[in-house]
Design a protein around this motif. Structure first.
Motif, PDB file in Angstrom:
ATOM      1  N   LYS A 283     -10.104   3.413   8.935  1.00  0.00           N
ATOM      2  CA  LYS A 283     -10.864   2.842   8.644  1.00  0.00           C
ATOM      3  C   LYS A 283     -11.384   1.625   9.908  1.00  0.00           C
ATOM      4  O   LYS A 283     -11.740   1.077  10.094  1.00  0.00           O
ATOM      5  CB  LYS A 283     -11.342   1.925   7.625  1.00  0.00           C
ATOM      6  CG  LYS A 283     -11.399   2.531   6.684  1.00  0.00           C
ATOM      7  CD  LYS A 283     -11.370   1.608   5.193  1.00  0.00           C
ATOM      8  CE  LYS A 283     -11.790   2.467   4.057  1.00  0.00           C
ATOM      9  NZ  LYS A 283     -11.587   2.138   2.703  1.00  0.00           N
TER      10      LYS A 283
ATOM     11  N   ARG B 192      -2.373   4.927   5.628  1.00  0.00           N
ATOM     12  CA  ARG B 192      -3.198   5.998   6.568  1.00  0.00           C
ATOM     13  C   ARG B 192      -4.554   5.620   7.115  1.00  0.00           C
ATOM     14  O   ARG B 192      -5.155   5.238   7.217  1.00  0.00           O
ATOM     15  CB  ARG B 192      -3.129   7.366   6.146  1.00  0.00           C
ATOM     16  CG  ARG B 192      -3.165   8.825   6.835  1.00  0.00           C
ATOM     17  CD  ARG B 192      -3.468   9.677   6.647  1.00  0.00           C
ATOM     18  NE  ARG B 192      -2.052  10.092   5.944  1.00  0.00           N
ATOM     19  CZ  ARG B 192      -1.677  10.793   6.810  1.00  0.00           C
ATOM     20  NH1 ARG B 192      -1.410  11.408   7.979  1.00  0.00           N
ATOM     21  NH2 ARG B 192      -0.040  10.825   6.142  1.00  0.00           N
ATOM     22  N   GLU B 193      -5.417   5.451   5.219  1.00  0.00           N
ATOM     23  CA  GLU B 193      -7.048   4.965   5.303  1.00  0.00           C
ATOM     24  C   GLU B 193      -6.852   3.754   6.182  1.00  0.00           C
ATOM     25  O   GLU B 193      -8.362   4.217   6.592  1.00  0.00           O
ATOM     26  CB  GLU B 193      -7.070   4.964   4.266  1.00  0.00           C
ATOM     27  CG  GLU B 193      -8.907   4.568   3.230  1.00  0.00           C
ATOM     28  CD  GLU B 193      -9.438   6.023   4.126  1.00  0.00           C
ATOM     29  OE1 GLU B 193     -11.178   5.979   3.875  1.00  0.00           O
ATOM     30  OE2 GLU B 193      -8.479   7.239   4.552  1.00  0.00           O
ATOM     31  N   VAL B 194      -5.909   2.459   6.020  1.00  0.00           N
ATOM     32  CA  VAL B 194      -6.877   1.311   6.901  1.00  0.00           C
ATOM     33  C   VAL B 194      -6.680   2.376   8.004  1.00  0.00           C
ATOM     34  O   VAL B 194      -7.750   1.133   8.896  1.00  0.00           O
ATOM     35  CB  VAL B 194      -5.961   0.677   6.592  1.00  0.00           C
ATOM     36  CG1 VAL B 194      -5.720  -0.580   8.118  1.00  0.00           C
ATOM     37  CG2 VAL B 194      -5.955   0.171   5.332  1.00  0.00           C
TER      38      VAL B 194
ATOM     39  N   ALA C  73      -0.073   7.045   1.463  1.00  0.00           N
ATOM     40  CA  ALA C  73      -1.738   7.491   1.623  1.00  0.00           C
ATOM     41  C   ALA C  73      -2.804   6.070   1.622  1.00  0.00           C
ATOM     42  O   ALA C  73      -3.968   6.273   2.991  1.00  0.00           O
ATOM     43  CB  ALA C  73      -2.364   7.912   0.164  1.00  0.00           C
ATOM     44  N   GLU C  74      -2.782   4.974   1.429  1.00  0.00           N
ATOM     45  CA  GLU C  74      -3.611   3.744   1.502  1.00  0.00           C
ATOM     46  C   GLU C  74      -3.619   3.634   3.020  1.00  0.00           C
ATOM     47  O   GLU C  74      -4.463   2.561   4.082  1.00  0.00           O
ATOM     48  CB  GLU C  74      -2.963   2.928   0.619  1.00  0.00           C
ATOM     49  CG  GLU C  74      -3.945   3.102  -1.051  1.00  0.00           C
ATOM     50  CD  GLU C  74      -3.708   2.449  -2.026  1.00  0.00           C
ATOM     51  OE1 GLU C  74      -3.884   2.259  -2.788  1.00  0.00           O
ATOM     52  OE2 GLU C  74      -2.609   1.356  -1.844  1.00  0.00           O
TER      53      GLU C  74
ATOM     54  N   GLU D 128       0.941  -1.200  -0.123  1.00  0.00           N
ATOM     55  CA  GLU D 128       0.158  -0.351  -0.196  1.00  0.00           C
ATOM     56  C   GLU D 128       0.901   1.392  -0.097  1.00  0.00           C
ATOM     57  O   GLU D 128       2.020   1.064   0.126  1.00  0.00           O
ATOM     58  CB  GLU D 128      -1.073   0.020   1.337  1.00  0.00           C
ATOM     59  CG  GLU D 128      -1.888  -1.866   1.197  1.00  0.00           C
ATOM     60  CD  GLU D 128      -1.449  -2.160   2.147  1.00  0.00           C
ATOM     61  OE1 GLU D 128      -0.310  -2.400   1.894  1.00  0.00           O
ATOM     62  OE2 GLU D 128      -2.165  -3.113   2.457  1.00  0.00           O
ATOM     63  N   SER D 129       0.314   2.223  -0.451  1.00  0.00           N
ATOM     64  CA  SER D 129       0.604   4.098  -0.676  1.00  0.00           C
ATOM     65  C   SER D 129       0.641   4.280   0.980  1.00  0.00           C
ATOM     66  O   SER D 129      -0.388   4.032   2.031  1.00  0.00           O
ATOM     67  CB  SER D 129       0.149   4.959  -1.888  1.00  0.00           C
ATOM     68  OG  SER D 129      -0.954   5.095  -0.805  1.00  0.00           O
TER      69      SER D 129
END
Length: 277
Positions: free
Chosen positions: A253, A248-250, A245-246, A242-243
């Motif tokens: 969530k 961070r989103e995890v 940003a991805e 994951e990047s």
């Protein structure tokens, strides 16, 4: 006077509730060898002392992320937490350090690390000497069950008494899902078995009330603001698909999903407490 100076400093941040200051580490004073991550006491360029958590230690930036998220969520919920700052280490820092282990740690920690304001004269919370009221105990137990914090036990309370007030420290063992990064959505909906070892569980008789009150405070906007504090370079993980940003989103969530299903870990804590008393 020391406390007055500190509180004046953090009160000046009231308009930037989710903005951390940045300091430069000027002098490494001494290692704090309570744990395996080798935090240290250091002077910074704002004339305050900090306990520095290094990104080059054991669990790397993941421990810093957990400490940051856990500490700022705790602060938002009204607990007393030492001010958290981003502590910058220059590439030349530590070259004169005689201990090779510490020198390697400092070399691997160039850039942004995490600092907690040092509470001079604070003493470790002793459950034998001081009993915490049921409401406070319940709120802290709920917080640690939410954060999946495995490290607030009789062996290591991670709480300090400073000027007759209780302060929470060291949330680096929270959010342990990120060490495997597998089935994180499922993990977010699970109970928290380690809560049975929590030092305050015997006093936590108001867990249902704590769940009702604290859950309402942690809005999606609050969680997003806290997760957005994570520096991007702490999210660049070796071997990660994951990047930043991805990743961070995890985190965001996970926190949202776990909050939605808070009755699961709240009941687990209630059941664990009933088995003790």
């Amino acid at each position: 006077m020391y406390k007055d100076l500190y509180l004046l400093k953090i009160n000046g941040m009231s308009n930037d509730a989710f903005k951390l200051r940045r300091v430069n580490v000027m002098r490494y004073i001494t290692p704090l060898r309570e744990g395996g991550s080798l935090p240290a006491l250091a002077d910074a360029d704002d004339d305050f002392k900090y306990v520095i958590k290094f990104r080059g230690a054991g669990h790397g930036s993941k421990a810093l992320i957990a400490d940051l998220i856990g500490g700022e969520i705790a602060r938002f919920l009204g607990f007393k937490v030492p001010e958290i700052v981003f502590a910058h280490l220059d590439e030349a820092f530590g070259r004169t350090e005689g201990d090779e282990e510490i020198q390697d740690l400092l070399k691997g920690s160039q850039g942004l690390n995490l600092g907690l304001h040092f509470l001079s004269g604070a003493i470790n919370y002793d459950p034998v000497v001081t009993e915490i009221d049921p409401e406070t105990a319940s709120r802290i137990v709920w917080l640690d069950a939410y954060l999946t914090n495995i490290d607030r036990t009789f062996r290591n309370t991670n709480m300090l008494s400073w000027h007759n007030e209780l302060w929470l420290i060291d949330h680096g063992a929270s959010l342990y899902f990120h060490h495997s990064w597998i089935n994180w959505e499922k993990t977010a909906k699970t109970s928290f078995a380690f809560i049975k070892d929590h030092v305050l569980l015997p006093q936590a008789s108001e867990l249902e009330k704590a769940n009702s009150e604290l859950k309402k405070k942690l809005t999606p906007e609050v969680l997003e603001d806290i997760v957005n504090l994570i520096p991007e370079d702490w999210l660049i993980w070796e071997g990660a698909d994951e990047s930043p940003a991805e990743i961070r989103e995890v985190y965001l969530k996970f926190l949202k999903i776990r909050l939605t299903h808070s009755e699961i870990f709240t009941k687990q804590a209630q059941d664990a407490r009933e088995s003790l008393i």
